[in-house]
Design a protein around this motif. Structure first.
Motif, PDB file in Angstrom:
ATOM      1  N   THR A  20       2.362  64.647  48.830  1.00 41.55           N
ATOM      2  CA  THR A  20       3.550  63.802  48.699  1.00 41.55           C
ATOM      3  C   THR A  20       3.262  62.356  49.071  1.00 41.55           C
ATOM      4  OG1 THR A  20       4.252  64.536  50.913  1.00 41.55           O
ATOM      5  CG2 THR A  20       5.186  65.692  49.004  1.00 41.55           C
ATOM      6  N   ARG A  21       2.334  62.124  49.995  1.00 46.18           N
ATOM      7  CA  ARG A  21       1.943  60.742  50.293  1.00 46.18           C
ATOM      8  C   ARG A  21       1.203  60.125  49.101  1.00 46.18           C
ATOM      9  NH1 ARG A  21       2.153  62.971  55.393  1.00 46.18           N
ATOM     10  NH2 ARG A  21       2.994  61.589  56.998  1.00 46.18           N
ATOM     11  N   ARG A  22       0.405  60.915  48.451  1.00 47.32           N
ATOM     12  CA  ARG A  22      -0.282  60.437  47.248  1.00 47.32           C
ATOM     13  C   ARG A  22       0.736  60.061  46.165  1.00 47.32           C
ATOM     14  NH1 ARG A  22      -3.414  64.584  46.697  1.00 47.32           N
ATOM     15  NH2 ARG A  22      -2.177  65.674  45.132  1.00 47.32           N
ATOM     16  N   PHE A  23       1.769  60.859  46.015  1.00 50.92           N
ATOM     17  CA  PHE A  23       2.832  60.556  45.060  1.00 50.92           C
ATOM     18  C   PHE A  23       3.498  59.236  45.416  1.00 50.92           C
ATOM     19  CE2 PHE A  23       7.181  60.705  43.508  1.00 50.92           C
ATOM     20  CZ  PHE A  23       7.057  61.231  42.228  1.00 50.92           C
ATOM     21  N   ARG A  24       3.832  59.058  46.694  1.00 57.63           N
ATOM     22  CA  ARG A  24       4.484  57.816  47.139  1.00 57.63           C
ATOM     23  C   ARG A  24       3.631  56.598  46.826  1.00 57.63           C
ATOM     24  NH1 ARG A  24       4.836  57.006  53.468  1.00 57.63           N
ATOM     25  NH2 ARG A  24       2.583  56.968  53.049  1.00 57.63           N
ATOM     26  N   GLU A  25       2.338  56.700  47.010  1.00 55.69           N
ATOM     27  CA  GLU A  25       1.466  55.545  46.792  1.00 55.69           C
ATOM     28  C   GLU A  25       1.503  55.054  45.345  1.00 55.69           C
ATOM     29  OE1 GLU A  25      -0.172  53.672  49.033  1.00 55.69           O
ATOM     30  OE2 GLU A  25       1.022  54.913  50.403  1.00 55.69           O
ATOM     31  N   ARG A  26       1.779  55.925  44.412  1.00 53.65           N
ATOM     32  CA  ARG A  26       1.838  55.512  43.008  1.00 53.65           C
ATOM     33  C   ARG A  26       3.048  54.630  42.726  1.00 53.65           C
ATOM     34  NH1 ARG A  26       0.319  60.902  41.789  1.00 53.65           N
ATOM     35  NH2 ARG A  26       2.275  61.373  40.710  1.00 53.65           N
ATOM     36  N   PHE A  27       4.036  54.666  43.615  1.00 53.84           N
ATOM     37  CA  PHE A  27       5.262  53.919  43.372  1.00 53.84           C
ATOM     38  C   PHE A  27       5.501  52.854  44.440  1.00 53.84           C
ATOM     39  CE2 PHE A  27       5.585  58.044  41.401  1.00 53.84           C
ATOM     40  CZ  PHE A  27       5.980  57.709  40.114  1.00 53.84           C
ATOM     41  N   VAL A  28       4.444  52.459  45.125  1.00 52.43           N
ATOM     42  CA  VAL A  28       4.579  51.508  46.221  1.00 52.43           C
ATOM     43  C   VAL A  28       5.108  50.161  45.750  1.00 52.43           C
ATOM     44  CG1 VAL A  28       2.194  50.670  46.068  1.00 52.43           C
ATOM     45  CG2 VAL A  28       3.402  50.585  48.270  1.00 52.43           C
ATOM     46  N   ASP A  29       4.826  49.787  44.516  1.00 53.60           N
ATOM     47  CA  ASP A  29       5.303  48.508  44.001  1.00 53.60           C
ATOM     48  C   ASP A  29       6.709  48.585  43.424  1.00 53.60           C
ATOM     49  OD1 ASP A  29       2.900  47.253  44.649  1.00 53.60           O
ATOM     50  OD2 ASP A  29       1.989  47.785  42.724  1.00 53.60           O
ATOM     51  N   ALA A  30       7.193  49.792  43.163  1.00 57.38           N
ATOM     52  CA  ALA A  30       8.501  49.953  42.527  1.00 57.38           C
ATOM     53  C   ALA A  30       9.633  50.122  43.534  1.00 57.38           C
ATOM     54  CB  ALA A  30       8.470  51.157  41.586  1.00 57.38           C
ATOM     55  N   GLN A  31       9.329  50.660  44.713  1.00 55.69           N
ATOM     56  CA  GLN A  31      10.358  50.944  45.700  1.00 55.69           C
ATOM     57  C   GLN A  31       9.915  50.458  47.080  1.00 55.69           C
ATOM     58  OE1 GLN A  31      13.349  52.042  45.204  1.00 55.69           O
ATOM     59  NE2 GLN A  31      13.219  52.819  43.101  1.00 55.69           N
ATOM     60  N   PRO A  32      10.880  50.033  47.918  1.00 50.96           N
ATOM     61  CA  PRO A  32      10.525  49.619  49.288  1.00 50.96           C
ATOM     62  C   PRO A  32      10.047  50.812  50.096  1.00 50.96           C
ATOM     63  CG  PRO A  32      12.919  49.753  49.033  1.00 50.96           C
ATOM     64  CD  PRO A  32      12.331  49.922  47.661  1.00 50.96           C
ATOM     65  N   ASP A  33       9.344  50.538  51.191  1.00 52.69           N
ATOM     66  CA  ASP A  33       8.815  51.605  52.044  1.00 52.69           C
ATOM     67  C   ASP A  33       9.902  52.564  52.506  1.00 52.69           C
ATOM     68  OD1 ASP A  33       6.287  50.628  51.789  1.00 52.69           O
ATOM     69  OD2 ASP A  33       6.296  49.551  53.699  1.00 52.69           O
ATOM     70  N   SER A  34      11.111  52.030  52.753  1.00 49.73           N
ATOM     71  CA  SER A  34      12.196  52.858  53.276  1.00 49.73           C
ATOM     72  C   SER A  34      12.709  53.861  52.260  1.00 49.73           C
ATOM     73  CB  SER A  34      13.355  51.967  53.737  1.00 49.73           C
ATOM     74  OG  SER A  34      13.845  51.183  52.647  1.00 49.73           O
ATOM     75  N   PHE A  35      12.304  53.730  50.998  1.00 51.66           N
ATOM     76  CA  PHE A  35      12.781  54.654  49.974  1.00 51.66           C
ATOM     77  C   PHE A  35      12.237  56.056  50.204  1.00 51.66           C
ATOM     78  CE2 PHE A  35      12.373  56.648  45.715  1.00 51.66           C
ATOM     79  CZ  PHE A  35      13.721  56.669  45.370  1.00 51.66           C
ATOM     80  N   TYR A  36      11.068  56.172  50.802  1.00 46.72           N
ATOM     81  CA  TYR A  36      10.456  57.480  51.064  1.00 46.72           C
ATOM     82  C   TYR A  36      10.588  57.825  52.547  1.00 46.72           C
ATOM     83  CZ  TYR A  36       8.645  57.293  46.354  1.00 46.72           C
ATOM     84  OH  TYR A  36       8.552  57.229  44.988  1.00 46.72           O
ATOM     85  N   ARG A  37      10.907  59.100  52.812  1.00 49.59           N
ATOM     86  CA  ARG A  37      11.181  59.537  54.173  1.00 49.59           C
ATOM     87  C   ARG A  37      10.512  60.881  54.453  1.00 49.59           C
ATOM     88  NH1 ARG A  37      17.619  57.704  54.352  1.00 49.59           N
ATOM     89  NH2 ARG A  37      17.179  55.565  53.656  1.00 49.59           N
ATOM     90  N   LEU A  38      10.404  61.201  55.726  1.00 48.10           N
ATOM     91  CA  LEU A  38       9.728  62.429  56.136  1.00 48.10           C
ATOM     92  C   LEU A  38      10.691  63.596  56.251  1.00 48.10           C
ATOM     93  CD1 LEU A  38       7.296  61.294  58.981  1.00 48.10           C
ATOM     94  CD2 LEU A  38       6.665  62.131  56.717  1.00 48.10           C
ATOM     95  N   LEU A  39      10.274  64.732  55.718  1.00 49.52           N
ATOM     96  CA  LEU A  39      10.921  65.993  56.030  1.00 49.52           C
ATOM     97  C   LEU A  39      10.386  66.502  57.368  1.00 49.52           C
ATOM     98  CD1 LEU A  39      10.932  67.964  52.664  1.00 49.52           C
ATOM     99  CD2 LEU A  39      12.925  67.601  54.108  1.00 49.52           C
ATOM    100  N   ALA A  40      11.020  67.539  57.890  1.00 50.29           N
ATOM    101  CA  ALA A  40      10.605  68.074  59.192  1.00 50.29           C
ATOM    102  C   ALA A  40       9.170  68.574  59.181  1.00 50.29           C
ATOM    103  CB  ALA A  40      11.561  69.187  59.611  1.00 50.29           C
ATOM    104  N   ASP A  41       8.652  68.958  57.998  1.00 52.52           N
ATOM    105  CA  ASP A  41       7.276  69.473  57.944  1.00 52.52           C
ATOM    106  C   ASP A  41       6.265  68.405  57.558  1.00 52.52           C
ATOM    107  OD1 ASP A  41       7.893  69.051  55.323  1.00 52.52           O
ATOM    108  OD2 ASP A  41       7.323  71.035  54.615  1.00 52.52           O
ATOM    109  N   GLU A  42       6.669  67.116  57.608  1.00 58.23           N
ATOM    110  CA  GLU A  42       5.799  65.969  57.344  1.00 58.23           C
ATOM    111  C   GLU A  42       5.579  65.685  55.860  1.00 58.23           C
ATOM    112  OE1 GLU A  42       4.784  63.887  59.881  1.00 58.23           O
ATOM    113  OE2 GLU A  42       6.140  65.201  60.975  1.00 58.23           O
ATOM    114  N   ALA A  43       6.205  66.431  54.960  1.00 57.60           N
ATOM    115  CA  ALA A  43       6.174  66.044  53.556  1.00 57.60           C
ATOM    116  C   ALA A  43       6.980  64.761  53.380  1.00 57.60           C
ATOM    117  CB  ALA A  43       6.743  67.151  52.681  1.00 57.60           C
TER     118      ALA A  43
END
Length: 367
Positions: A20-43
């Motif tokens: 899921t971190r790899r997925f987030r990195e593909r969209f780092v330029d499209a969305q602010p950092d706060s757009f992605y958040r942690l689930l309880a299991d660190e996903a």
């Protein structure tokens, strides 16, 4: 295709922190950092999730959902929410079709997407029976006859949480979703059981359900589990259908130990339904506090549903919200921004067009 053969062809793996971190990195330029958040299991998940509740039980609607799931994954949304009873199992199957397409093309990997579904309500098969007699016949042929459950296990005409029934529903959901493992499996509206059960009997039902789900975790069939509710966490303790989060966590510890997998809850949170923020519906220790605070103290992730209250919050909102959430061009986006401003892991929105998807992913333009 037989159920056994269908299960043999499931996509292996499940969402991981690394994927899921790899997925987030593909969209780092499209969305602010706060757009992605942690689930309880660190996903890591997008704070806007795709819901699949509404719609007719029709092939054309299936195609719309499959297309919007693909479009959402292409635009950075990686938490998908459904339930086996949504649209007579068609919503799960539409997600499954989209995931097969995206994974087989190499556009995503299984480890990058968090897939959530629910069990509790008896799901129909593709279309509702035309008569009550047809429904009763369906129950007998599909569930009572094979011994999945008995009539005494069912409350309110269509809700069941027995371990054997949940095991059956998870197997069906895996087949529908084409997935060997489901990331989050919710007990769907457990407060429904309180319509007929005493509180001690209800807790016994939940012990059985949680024990079955812990066993499914051990087998690798689900990753984590929780409760997806409508009223239970929003009403005061004096209400008959009230759910106490600390009590449910205690049940999970009883059956799963300190390392239990009861990690996520879901409830409506929006501009109108604000109980999770402002109403002290929960008791932790001896203190009465709102749900979001209780979940934080107990280490439970919270996913908000009904973010747009089935489109009622997409128009005619008070003009004051323009300044409260500046830079957005629509009331729908401001309503989503409200939910995203809260300590929710994700806010779920049902969408069926790319136009609405892109509008709901709009970043604020602040001069």
């Amino acid at each position: 295709m037989s159920r056994t053969k269908a299960l043999e062809s499931l996509v292996e793996g499940r969402a991981t922190a690394e994927g899921t971190r790899r997925f987030r990195e593909r969209f780092v330029d499209a969305q602010p950092d706060s757009f992605y958040r942690l689930l309880a299991d660190e996903a890591v998940v997008s704070s806007l999730g795709l819901g699949t509740y509404l719609g007719e039980c029709e092939d054309v609607e299936d195609a719309r959902y499959t297309a919007i799931v693909i479009a959402a994954l292409e635009r950075g949304v990686n938490i998908l929410d459904t339930a086996i009873n949504y649209r007579c199992q068609r919503s799960e199957r539409a997600i499954g079709e989209a995931l097969r397409t995206m994974i087989s093309s190499g556009e995503i990997t299984r480890e990058e997407v968090v897939v959530c579904t629910k069990g509790g309500y008896i799901p129909l098969e593709r279309t509702p029976p035309a008569t009550k007699e047809g429904y009763r016949g369906f129950l007998h042929s599909e569930y009572y006859g094979p011994g999945v459950m008995g009539p005494d296990d069912v409350v309110s005409g269509g809700h069941c949480l027995t371990p054997r029934y949940l095991d059956d529903q998870i197997e069906r959901s895996r087949k529908n979703l084409s997935l060997a493992s489901i990331d989050i499996y919710y007990v769907h509206n457990p407060e429904q059981q309180l319509d007929v059960l005493s509180h001690p009997d209800f807790l016994n039902v939940m012990r059985g359900a949680f024990s079955a789900l812990e066993d499914q975790v051990r087998r690798g069939v689900i990753g984590n589990y929780g409760c997806a509710t409508w009223n239970g966490f929003r009403v005061l303790p004096e209400a008959r259908n009230h759910l106490n989060l600390q009590e449910l966590v205690t049940v999970a510890r009883e059956v799963g130990g300190k390392q239990h997998h009861f990690k996520v809850i879901q409830l409506p949170v929006n501009l109108v339904m604000t109980e999770a923020v402002r109403v002290p519906t929960q008791t932790v220790g001896t203190e009465r506090i709102p749900l979001l605070e209780a979940a934080h103290r107990l280490g439970i992730s919270v996913v908000g549903s009904a973010t747009l209250m089935q489109s009622q919050l997409t128009r005619s909102l008070p003009k004051q919200l323009d300044s409260t959430f500046p830079g957005f061009s629509s009331d729908a986006r401001r309503a989503i921004a409200f939910a995203q401003s809260l300590p929710l892991t994700a806010a779920l929105v049902g969408m069926k067009s790319v136009t609405h998807l892109e509008a709901n992913l709009e970043c604020p333009e602040i001069s």
